[in-house]
Design a protein around this motif. Structure first.
Motif, PDB file in Angstrom:
ATOM      1  N   LEU B  99      45.840  40.321  40.392  1.00 26.09           N
ATOM      2  CA  LEU B  99      45.400  40.505  41.591  1.00 26.09           C
ATOM      3  C   LEU B  99      44.822  39.656  42.330  1.00 26.09           C
ATOM      4  N   TYR B 100      43.440  40.031  41.131  1.00 28.86           N
ATOM      5  CA  TYR B 100      41.852  39.191  41.681  1.00 28.86           C
ATOM      6  C   TYR B 100      41.827  37.900  42.039  1.00 28.86           C
ATOM      7  N   ARG B 101      42.752  37.192  41.333  1.00 26.36           N
ATOM      8  CA  ARG B 101      42.725  35.547  41.185  1.00 26.36           C
ATOM      9  C   ARG B 101      43.425  34.934  41.904  1.00 26.36           C
ATOM     10  N   ALA B 102      44.786  36.049  42.430  1.00 23.06           N
ATOM     11  CA  ALA B 102      45.890  34.727  43.977  1.00 23.06           C
ATOM     12  C   ALA B 102      45.177  35.424  45.020  1.00 23.06           C
ATOM     13  N   LYS B 103      44.145  36.905  45.085  1.00 23.04           N
ATOM     14  CA  LYS B 103      43.913  37.143  46.236  1.00 23.04           C
ATOM     15  C   LYS B 103      42.193  38.163  46.683  1.00 23.04           C
ATOM     16  N   GLU B 104      42.097  37.454  45.241  1.00 18.93           N
ATOM     17  CA  GLU B 104      40.337  37.954  45.593  1.00 18.93           C
ATOM     18  C   GLU B 104      39.810  39.226  46.169  1.00 18.93           C
ATOM     19  N   VAL B 106      40.535  43.344  44.425  1.00 13.87           N
ATOM     20  CA  VAL B 106      41.514  44.541  43.623  1.00 13.87           C
ATOM     21  C   VAL B 106      41.086  45.963  44.491  1.00 13.87           C
TER      22      VAL B 106
END
Lengths: 497, 116, 220, 680
Positions: B99-104, B106
Motif C-alpha cells: 500500500l505504501y508503495r502504491a499510494k504513499e 499507510v
C-alpha cells in the motif's frame, strides 16, 4: 497417526502436494499457460482420492473419522470436496489469460489458489474446532494476498480490507470457540453435543446458558463473514470490486460453499439437539431476511458489475440461509435434513451460475478493460455466444425456470414451508421479485443497448470452455435437479445420525 | 484470581483492541490492535485450561489422562493461535508495504476508494 | 472451593499487578500518537500477558508468547515503523473515538454479562490429589510422556485409558502439551505450517517488484 | 387414445426448432437464413397437426391424464410432472399452434430482410413451445416453469428491435410488471405447498376441491394469488400498462402475444383453476376487475392514434371481457370468447402489419385511402373489426352475446355491473375499431412514413423508425393468405357455439357441451392417473353445465347489436360524413371537415378542438391521464422508493474499513442482546 489417518487425509495431502509442485514447476516451466493447465489437471489427483473415499464410505453406517476425531471423511465432506475441486479447476481454466499477464508471479498465483483450496478441503473435513479455525485461516490468508494481487490502488485496498476485517472476524470466532471449550471442556464437535446434553441447561435462557449463547453467536458471526451474511458482509462489495475477477469468482463460490458447509456441520453436530436448533433456526432466519433485503436493495444502484455481483452474492447467501434455518425441530412431519440438503443443492447450483456470470465477465473485461455495466452494451452483437452464456447465468441468478437458480430456490423455500417457516419463504419470494430489477439491467445492456465500440470480442478458448461448462451445469441441474439432490441426501444421512 | 476475573481481564483487553481497530488511522497501529484481540483470546483459553477442566473431572473422583489432555487443550489452542496470528501479521505487513508503495500512505482512512 | 485448589494469595496479587500493567500498556498502544512508541508499549503488553500465562500455570504458552510475540512480531512491527519513515511522526490522531469507545464498551458488556451469568463447571469438586497436582501444580504424572500411544475413538474423550498413575514418567505440562501437539492436534499443528508457508508466498508475491506491471486497471 | 409421447412431441417440436435455429442454423447459415423460418414453420405445423389429433381424441374419448413422472423425489420434497390433456388443453393446443402457424407463415415475408431473422424465428419457436407446455401442464410447478418461459421469451421478442430504446424499455416494463403478478402466483404455490404438497398435482387439487377438502378461506387465498398472476399476464387493471407499450416488438409478435400466447395465459390460468375459484370467495372480485378493465381500456382506445395501440387497448378490453365472464361463472362463454378473439385479433394485428408494410407507419394520422391499394387487407380487417365489434352473424357476436346473456341471467348486482360494462365496452369497441378503419383506409392518403418523418424533423423530434420502403401496394400472398384464413375463421367460428339450432354435425351449444365435459372425466381420475370405473358427479355449479347454457336471449342480443351498430355509425358520422348531431357537436363539425381536408390539421384536431370539448374524449383522456399519472407512476414511485431505501442503506458502505468493523461488532452485540431480550 496411522495409515488409516493418512488415507482419510489423502485428498488434503495430495492437494498440498499439488500446490507445492506448482511452486517448484514454476521454476522450470517457461510457458505459463502450460503451468495453468498443469495445475488444473493435477486437481484430478485429490479428486480421485476423494472419489475413492466416497466409495469407501458408502455402506458404512458410521462416519469414518481419524486423527483422534479431529478429521472426518464422511460423504458430507466429500460432497464439498467434489464441489470445491470442480470450482477450482474451472476458476484456474478461466483465468489462464489473467495468469499469463502476471509476468513473473504466475506460480505464486496458482499456488495461493491451491493453498486456499487445501484450507477449504480441511475446513469441510475437520470435526474439531481448533482444526476448523486453523483451516479457516489457511483459506483466508492466501485469499487476502490474491485479492491484492493486481497491486494497484483498488486491489491493495481490497486485500487490506479483507485481511483486517477477516482478522476481526477470526478474533470473534476464536472467542466463541474458547467459550465453548471453557463451558464443555472439549473442542470436538460430537463431544460438545454429548457434553451439552449432560450439563444442566436453563430453560429460560436461549441455548440453555449464557456461555453457549455467546459462543454460538460469536461462531456464527465468524463464519457469517465468510458466508457474506448481513451484518458481517461489509467487506464483500469492496473486495469483489477491487480484487481480480477470477479471485472474486473464487471467493464468491468456493469460499462461500466451504463456510456454509462448516456452519451446517457445526450446527448439526455440536448444537444439533432439538432444543438448541430451535434457537439457532430463529437466528438464521433473521440473518437470512437481513441479507436478502440488504443485498437486493443495495444492488439496485450499482454501476460496476463486480460490485453488483458482490451485493447479489449477499442476497443469495440469504436464500441459502433459509435452508439452514429450516430445521426439522420446528415441524412434526418434515424431514430433518431437507433444509441443509436444499442449501447444498443451492450452493452447487449457485457455483455453476455465478461462475458462468463471472467467467463471461472475465472474457469480456479481458478485452474491454472495464467492469462497468455499460461495458456490456451491445454485447449481443459483439459476441453472440458470450451474450447467450451470460444471459443464461443471469436468468439463473434471477431464479427463472427452468434454470438451476429457480429449482434451488424452489427446494429451499419448500424446505422452509415444511419446517413451519412459511413467512420466511414469502420474504424470499418478495426478494426474488425485487432482485429481477437489477439483474435485468445486465440483460438489458447485453441485448438492448448500443455499443460504442462495435468490434467483435473474441475470447480465449479456455474461458469459453469454462463458461460453457458452467452454463451447461446451470441448464442440466435445473432440468434434472435430483442428480445433486440425491447426492446431497446421501451425503447428509450420516450427519444427523 | 478467579476464572471470572481472568476472563474479565481478557474481555477488557479484547475491548481495548477493538477500540484500536475501530479508531486508529495508521494501519500499523491498527495491526497492533488486532494483535491485542488475539492476545485476549489466548488469555481466555489459558484461563479455561487452568480453572475449568472438562466436566467429567468435576463429578468423577479419579482423573484420567484423557481428562488432563482435555484440560490442556487450551494451551495447545493458545500456541496455535499465537502462531497463526504471527503469520497473519506478517502478511498484513506485506500488504501495508504494498500500500505504501502504491499510494504513499499507510492511513486506513485513505484506503476508501471503493464505496456504496 | 477445594482448599488444595485455591489460588495462593501471592499468585493472585501478582496476577492483578500483571493485569494492570498489561491493560495500561494496551491502552497506551491504542491511544498514543507516535506509532513507534505504540510498538514499544505493545511489546510491554505482550510481556504482561506472558506473565499472566506463567501465573496460570501455562509455562509453555508463556514461553511461546515471549518468543513469537515479543521476540518476533513486536520487532517486525517496530522495523516496519522505522522503514515507513513518515509513520512515526506523521501519524494522524485516532478518529471517531466516542463511537469506538461505545462499541467497545458494548462488546465488553456482552462479554461481562456472559462471564458472570454462566455457571462454569469449575473444578472445585475435585478431590483427587494427583489431578489437582496435574492441573494446578507444576508437575503431572502421565502415561503420555512414556510414549505408549493409545488409540482413541471418534469422540476422543471417553477413551479406554487408565488413571493418572504415580509410577509414570515424570513430566511437566509442557511435555503433555507437546505430546498433544503431535498427537491429538497434529492436524491443526501441521496446518499451521501450511498457513505460514502460504503467508510467506503471499507476502513475497506482494512485495516483489515485477517486470512490466500489467495494465493497472485492466479489468481482469 | 392420444398417447403421451405424442403430447410431448407437440411441445418438443418447437423446442427442437428453437435449439436448431439457435445453434446450427445461426452458426452455419448465418443470422438471416430463410431456412430458420421454414424450420419453425414446419415444427409448428407438426404441432398443429398433432393438436388436431389431440382435440379429436379428447372429443371422442374424453380427457386423458397421463401418468405423472417423478421430477424431484428426495426426502422432504416430491415434485412430479406430466401431461394433463383435457378439453381445455385440447382447445388451447389447437388455438395456440394454429394461430402461431399462421403468424409464422406471415412472418416469412414480414420479417424478410431483418438482420436478425434467425434469432426471430428461434425465439418465436421458444415462445410457442412455452405456451404449449403451459396449457398442458399437470403440475402447478411445471405450469409455473412454462409460465416464466413465456415471460422471458416475450421479453426477448418485445425487445427484438434492440436498437430502439423504446423497445428495450417496453420489454423491461413487460417483464417486470408481469413478474409482479408472478409474485402472487408464487405465493399461491407456496401456500398450496404448505397446505398439502400433493395438491400441486392439478388433478389431485380438483379432487380435493370436489371432495370439499379445501376450506373456502384457503381456496380464497390461493385463488387470490393465482388471480394476481393472471392480472399481470393478462394485463388486467392495475397491471395493464405494459401491454400497449409491448407494441414495440415486431407486429407479428404482437399478433401472437395478443391472440393466442402470453395474455391468454392469464385467462387460461383462471380457467385451469376454475373449480378452486368457484370454491373461493374471489369470484366477484374477478368479475369486477374484468368489467372495469373492459371499459377502462376501451375508453383509452378511443383516443389512440397508433393503430397498434388501438388494437392493444382493444385486447386489454377483450381480456377484461373474458375475465369478467369467468368471474360470473360463465366458464364456457369465456373460453369461447378466448377462442374467437384469438382469430380476429390475430387477423387484425397481421392486417395492421400489412398496412405498415405499405405505408411505413403505424400512425393513423398519416394513413388514409389505403382501401384502393390493399383490397384484401382492407376487407379482412373490416371483417375482423365487425367481428370484434360483435355484429351478427360474425363469431364475435356469438361469444360476446353468450357472456352478456349469462350476466343477464345472473340477476345479481355483479351480473348487472358486468352486463352494463359489457354493453358500454361493446359500444366503445365498435366506435374505435371503425374509427381506425376509416382513418386507415378511407379518405385521402396522408403521406405515410415520409410525411411523418418530415413532421418529426420540423418539430425537432426524433425520427420514428420505419421500414424505409413505403410503396402503397398489396402485401405479398404469404402475408395475405394468413389474413384470409383468419378472416374466414372469424366468420365461421361462431357457429360452434350457436345457441339457436343444430347445424349439420355441429350441435346446438357444441362448444359449451364440449368444454364442460371436462368436469366429469377429470374429477373422476385419482392422482395416479388411472381412470376408475364409476365416474363421479361433477362439482362445478350447475350454471356451467351444457344443459344450463343460457338460451339465446333476443333482448340482450338486440341491445348489444344496437350498441355496436351505434358505435360504428358514430364513427362513420364523425370520420366519413362529419354529420354528427349538429346540436351536440355544433361548431366542431366544420372543424372536423376542414381537418379532414387539410390532412396536417390532425394534431390540432386532437390536441385542441375535440379534446377540449368532446365529451367522450374528456373521459377517455382523463382515464388515460389517470393511467399514466397514477397507475404507471405508482409503479415508478415504488421502484424509486426501493432504490432510495437502497441508497440510504448504501451510506453505511462508505468505503471505510473501520466503519465496516464497527458494523460487524454492533451486529454481533445486537444479535446477542436481541436473544437476551426476546428469549428463546
Amino acid at each position: 497417526m496411522t495409515v488409516q489417518d493418512l488415507w482419510l487425509l489423502s485428498p488434503e495431502i495430495a492437494m498440498t502436494g499439488v500446490a507445492i509442485a506448482i511452486v517448484f514447476a514454476d521454476f522450470f516451466i517457461d510457458n505459463k499457460r502450460t503451468l495453468s493447465y498443469m495445475a488444473a489437471l493435477l486437481l484430478i489427483v485429490p479428486l480421485l482420492l476423494s472419489l475413492n473415499l466416497w466409495f469407501d464410505v458408502i455402506g458404512d453406517t458410521e462416519a469414518t473419522s481419524g486423527l483422534f476425531g479431529s478429521l472426518v471423511a464422511d460423504r458430507f465432506a466429500l460432497f464439498f470436496h467434489f464441489l470445491l475441486l470442480g470450482i477450482t479447476a474451472a476458476v484456474i481454466t478461466a483465468s489462464v489469460q489473467y495468469v499469463e499477464r502476471l509476468k513473473g508471479l504466475e506460480g505464486e498465483f496458482l499456488a495461493l489458489v491451491l493453498f486456499s483450496v487445501t484450507g477449504m478441503l480441511l475446513l469441510v473435513s475437520a470435526r474439531e474446532l481448533i482444526s476448523i479455525y486453523v483451516a479457516l485461516e489457511l483459506t483466508a490468508l492466501p485469499a487476502a494476498a490474491l485479492a491484492a494481487f493486481r497491486r494497484d490502488g483498488l486491489s491493495i485496498e481490497a486485500g487490506l480490507k479483507f485481511i483486517i476485517l477477516s482478522a476481526v472476524a477470526s478474533a470473534v470466532l476464536l472467542y466463541g470457540i474458547v467459550f465453548i471449550y471453557g463451558y464443555t471442556g472439549t473442542t470436538n464437535l460430537e463431544a460438545i453435543l454429548t457434553r451439552l446434553g449432560d450439563l444442566p441447561s436453563d430453560p429460560g435462557t436461549p441455548f440453555g446458558s449464557y456461555a453457549v449463547l455467546f459462543a454460538v453467536v460469536m461462531i456464527v458471526a465468524g463464519f457469517a463473514f465468510k458466508m457474506a451474511v448481513v451484518p458481517w458482509q461489509m467487506w464483500v462489495p469492496d473486495v469483489y470490486q477491487g480484487a481480480p475477477t477470477p479471485v472474486a469468482a473464487f471467493l464468491s463460490t468456493a469460499s462461500k460453499a466451504s463456510a456454509f458447509a462448516v456452519v451446517i456441520r457445526i450446527m448439526y453436530t455440536a448444537f444439533g439437539s432439538d432444543s438448541l436448533s430451535q434457537d439457532w433456526s430463529g437466528l438464521f432466519a433473521a440473518l437470512a431476511v437481513a441479507s436478502m433485503l440488504f443485498g437486493n436493495l443495495l444492488a439496485l444502484g450499482q454501476s460496476d458489475i463486480k460490485r453488483l455481483l458482490g451485493y447479489s452474492t449477499i442476497a443469495q447467501a440469504g436464500y441459502m440461509l433459509i435452508g439452514v434455518a429450516a430445521v426439522a425441530a420446528n415441524t412434526s412431519n418434515g424431514d430433518p435434513l431437507a433444509g441443509p440438503q436444499g442449501t447444498m443443492y443451492y450452493l452447487a447450483g449457485y457455483a455453476f451460475t455465478n461462475l458462468a456470470v463471472f467467467f463471461a465477465i472475465i472474457a469480456i473485461s479481458n478485452r474491454t478493460g472495464s467492469n462497468e455495466i455499460s461495458s456490456l452494451n451491445g454485447l449481443s452483437k459483439r459476441s453472440p455466444l458470450l451474450a447467450m452464456l451470460l444471459t443464461v447465468g443471469v436468468i439463473s441468478l434471477i431464479g427463472i425456470p427452468p434454470t438451476v437458480g429457480f429449482m434451488s430456490k424452489a427446494v429451499v423455500f419448500s424446505a422452509a414451508v415444511n419446517s413451519g417457516l412459511l413467512w420466511l419463504a414469502v420474504v424470499g419470494v418478495v426478494n426474488t421479485v425485487v432482485a429481477a430489477f437489477y439483474y435485468l439491467r445486465i440483460i438489458r445492456a447485453v441485448y438492448f443497448e448500443e455499443a460504442e465500440d462495435e468490434s467483435r470480442i473474441t475470447a480465449d478458448a479456455p474461458v469459453i470452455l469454462a463458461t460453457s461448462v458452467a452454463v451447461a451445469g446451470v441448464a442440466l441441474f435445473g432440468a434434472v435437479p435430483w442428480l445433486i439432490l440425491r447426492l446431497a441426501e446421501k451425503s447428509l444421512d450420516l450427519l444427523a445420525a | 484470581m478467579t476464572l471470572e476475573n481472568v476472563l474479565l481481564v481478557s474481555g477488557i483487553i479484547f475491548a481495548i483492541g477493538l477500540y484500536g481497530v475501530l479508531s486508529r488511522r495508521s494501519t500499523i497501529a491498527l495491526l497492533m490492535s488486532l494483535e491485542l484481540l488475539f492476545n485476549a483470546v489466548v488469555i481466555a483459553a489459558v484461563a479455561f485450561s487452568r480453572f475449568t477442566p472438562s466436566a467429567g473431572l468435576a463429578d468423577a473422583g479419579a482423573v484420567t489422562a484423557n481428562e488432563v489432555r482435555a484440560a490442556l487443550t487450551g494451551h495447545v489452542f493458545a500456541v496455535l493461535v499465537i502462531s497463526v496470528a504471527a503469520a497473519e501479521s506478517a502478511l498484513a505487513l506485506a500488504l501495508i508495504f504494498a500500500l505504501y508503495r502504491a499510494k504513499e500512505t499507510v492511513e486506513i482512512t485513505d484506503v476508501s476508494e471503493m464505496k456504496r | 472451593m477445594n482448599e488444595a485448589f485455591e489460588v495462593p494469595t501471592v499468585v493472585s496479587f501478582a496476577f492483578w499487578v500483571a493485569s494492570a500493567i498489561t491493560i495500561a500498556a494496551a491502552i497506551m498502544v491504542v491511544t498514543v500518537r507516535d506509532v513507534f512508541k505504540a510498538a514499544v508499549f505493545l511489546a510491554g503488553s505482550f510481556i504482561g500477558v506472558s506473565a499472566i500465562f506463567f501465573l496460570l500455570n501455562a509455562e509453555f504458552v508463556g514461553v511461546v508468547q515471549i518468543l513469537v510475540y515479543v521476540g518476533a512480531v513486536s520487532i517486525l512491527i517496530a522495523f516496519s515503523v522505522m522503514m515507513i519513515s513518515d509513520v512515526s511522526h506523521g501519524s494522524q490522531p485516532s478518529r471517531a473515538r466516542y463511537a469506538s469507545v461505545t462499541v467497545s464498551a458494548l462488546v465488553l458488556a456482552a462479554i461481562a454479562v456472559t462471564v458472570y451469568n454462566t455457571e462454569w463447571t469449575l473444578n472445585s469438586g475435585l478431590t483427587d490429589p494427583d489431578a489437582i497436582a496435574g492441573l494446578s501444580g507444576t508437575f503431572i504424572e502421565d502415561e503420555i510422556a512414556s510414549g505408549e500411544g493409545r488409540v482413541r475413538d471418534a469422540s476422543g474423550i471417553q477413551a479406554s485409558d487408565s488413571q493418572v498413575v504415580q509410577t509414570g514418567v515424570l513430566g511437566d505440562s509442557t511435555g503433555t502439551v507437546g505430546a498433544l501437539l503431535v498427537r491429538e492436534f497434529v492436524l491443526p499443528f501441521e496446518t499451521v505450517g501450511l498457513v505460514i508457508v502460504a503467508a510467506l508466498i503471499g507476502g513475497l508475491a506482494l512485495m516483489r517488484p515485477r517486470e512490466g506491471e500489467p495494465d493497472p486497471r485492466g479489468g481482469g | 387414445m392420444f398417447s403421451e409421447p405424442l403430447a410431448w412431441l407437440i411441445i418438443a417440436l418447437p423446442v427442437a426448432a428453437f435449439v436448431l435455429n439457435g445453434t446450427a442454423v445461426r452458426a452455419f447459415l448465418g443470422p438471416q437464413s430463410l431456412v430458420a423460418g421454414w424450420i419453425t414453420i414446419a415444427a409448428v405445423a407438426g404441432s398443429f397437426v398433432l393438436s388436431i389429433f389431440a382435440l379429436e381424441s379428447v372429443a371422442s374419448d374424453g380427457a386423458t391424464i397421463h401418468q405423472q413422472h417423478d421430477w424431484i423425489d428426495v426426502v422432504g420434497l416430491h415434485l412430479t410432472f406430466g401431461i394433463l390433456l383435457d378439453q381445455l388443453t385440447a382447445i388451447m393446443f389447437v388455438v395456440v399452434s394454429g394461430v402461431s402457424l399462421l403468424v409464422q407463415i406471415y412472418s416469412q415475408q414480414y420479417m424478410h430482410g431483418d438482420r436478425s431473422y434467425t434469432r426471430y424465428y428461434s425465439f418465436m419457436a421458444l415462445f410457442t413451445a412455452a405456451m404449449l407446455g403451459l396449457v398442458s401442464s399437470r403440475n402447478v410447478i411445471q405450469l409455473f416453469v412454462y409460465w416464466e418461459l413465456v415471460g422471458i421469451s416475450s421479453y426477448l421478442l418485445i425487445g427484438f428491435w434492440m436498437e430502439r430504446p423504446s423497445a428495450a424499455a417496453a420489454a423491461k416494463k413487460a417483464f417486470l410488471m408481469t413478474r409482479f403478478g408472478d409474485f402472487g402466483f408464487l405465493l399461491a404455490i407456496l401456500y398450496i405447498f404448505s397446505v398439502n404438497p400433493e395438491y400441486l398435482d392439478i388433478p389431485a387439487l380438483y379432487e380435493a376441491v370436489g371432495a370439499g377438502a379445501i376450506a373456502a378461506s384457503v381456496a380464497t387465498w390461493i385463488a387470490l394469488g393465482l388471480f394476481m398472476g393472471a392480472i399481470g399476464k393478462s394485463a388486467q387493471f392495475p397491471l395493464h400498462s405494459w401491454l400497449p407499450d409491448a407494441m414495440e416488438g415486431p407486429t407479428s409478435v404482437s399478433a401472437l402475444i395478443h391472440s393466442a400466447t402470453m395474455v391468454t395465459a392469464g385467462v387460461f390460468l383462471v380457467a385451469r383453476f376454475f373449480p378452486l375459484f368457484e370454491a373461493s370467495n374471489v369470484m366477484d372480485l374477478v368479475a369486477l376487475i374484468g368489467a372495469f378493465t373492459a371499459v377502462f381500456a376501451a375508453s383509452m382506445g378511443l383516443v389512440a392514434n397508433d393503430i397498434k395501440r388501438v388494437l392493444a387497448y382493444s385486447t386489454i378490453s377483450q381480456l377484461g371481457y373474458m375475465v369478467m365472464a369467468l368471474g360470473i361463472g360463465a366458464y364456457a362463454p369465456a373460453l369461447f370468447h378466448l377462442f374467437t378473439h384469438a382469430f380476429f385479433k390475430a387477423g387484425l394485428f397481421l392486417g395492421a402489419g400489412s398496412v405498415h408494410h405499405a405505408s411505413g407507419t403505424f400512425n393513423m394520422r398519416f394513413m388514409g385511402g389505403l382501401r384502393k391499394d390493399m383490397k384484401w387487407t382492407y376487407w379482412t380487417m373490416v371483417i375482423g373489426s365487425l367481428s370484434l365489434a360483435g355484429l351478427f352473424p360474425l363469431s364475435g357476436f356469438w361469444s360476446k352475446d353468450e357472456i352478456l346473456a349469462t350476466a343477464f341471467e345472473r340477476e345479481s348486482g355483479v351480473g348487472w355491473v358486468v352486463l352494463i360494462a359489457g354493453l358500454v365496452a361493446a359500444f366503445m369497441t365498435a366506435f374505435y375499431m371503425f374509427r381506425a378503419i376509416y382513418m386507415t383506409f378511407h379518405g385521402e392518403y396522408r403521406g405515410g412514413a415520409e410525411v411523418e418523418a418530415e413532421m418529426a424533423r420540423n418539430a425537432n423530434l426524433p425520427e420514428p423508425v420505419g421500414l424505409g420502403h413505403t410503396h402503397r401496394h398489396e402485401s405479398p400472398w404469404m402475408m395475405v393468405a394468413p389474413l384470409i384464413v383468419l378472416a374466414t375463421l372469424a366468420v365461421v367460428a361462431g357457429f360452434l357455439v350457436n345457441p339457436l339450432f343444430d347445424v349439420g354435425p355441429i350441435n346446438k351449444h357444441a362448444f359449451a357441451t364440449f368444454v364442460t365435459e371436462r368436469n366429469e372425466s377429470v374429477f373422476s381420475v385419482d392422482q395416479h392417473g388411472d381412470v376408475p370405473a364409476g365416474a363421479e358427479e361433477s362439482h362445478l355449479p350447475d350454471a356451467v353445465h351444457a344443459g344450463a347454457e343460457p338460451e339465446f336471449n333476443i333482448p340482450v342480443a338486440a341491445v348489444s347489436s344496437v350498441m355496436a351498430a351505434g358505435g360504428i355509425l358514430l364513427a362513420y358520422a364523425m370520420y366519413i360524413t362529419g354529420a354528427v348531431s349538429p346540436v351536440a357537436m355544433g361548431r366542431r363539425l366544420s372543424a372536423i371537415y376542414s381537418v379532414l381536408l387539410g390532412k396536417y390539421y390532425f394534431d390540432e384536431l386532437y390536441e385542441d378542438r375535440i379534446v377540449v370539448r368532446g365529451f367522450y374524449n374528456r373521459l377517455a383522456r382523463s382515464l388515460a391521464w389517470f393511467d399514466t399519472a397514477w397507475i404507471d407512476n405508482v409503479n415508478v414511485q415504488l421502484a424509486k422508493l426501493t432504490a432510495n431505501v437502497g441508497r440510504g442503506l448504501a451510506n453505511v458502505q462508505n468505503g471505510q474499513a473501520q466503519a465496516y468493523a464497527a458494523v460487524m461488532a454492533i451486529g454481533f452485540v445486537v444479535v446477542l442482546f436481541a436473544f437476551l431480550v426476546w428469549g428463546s
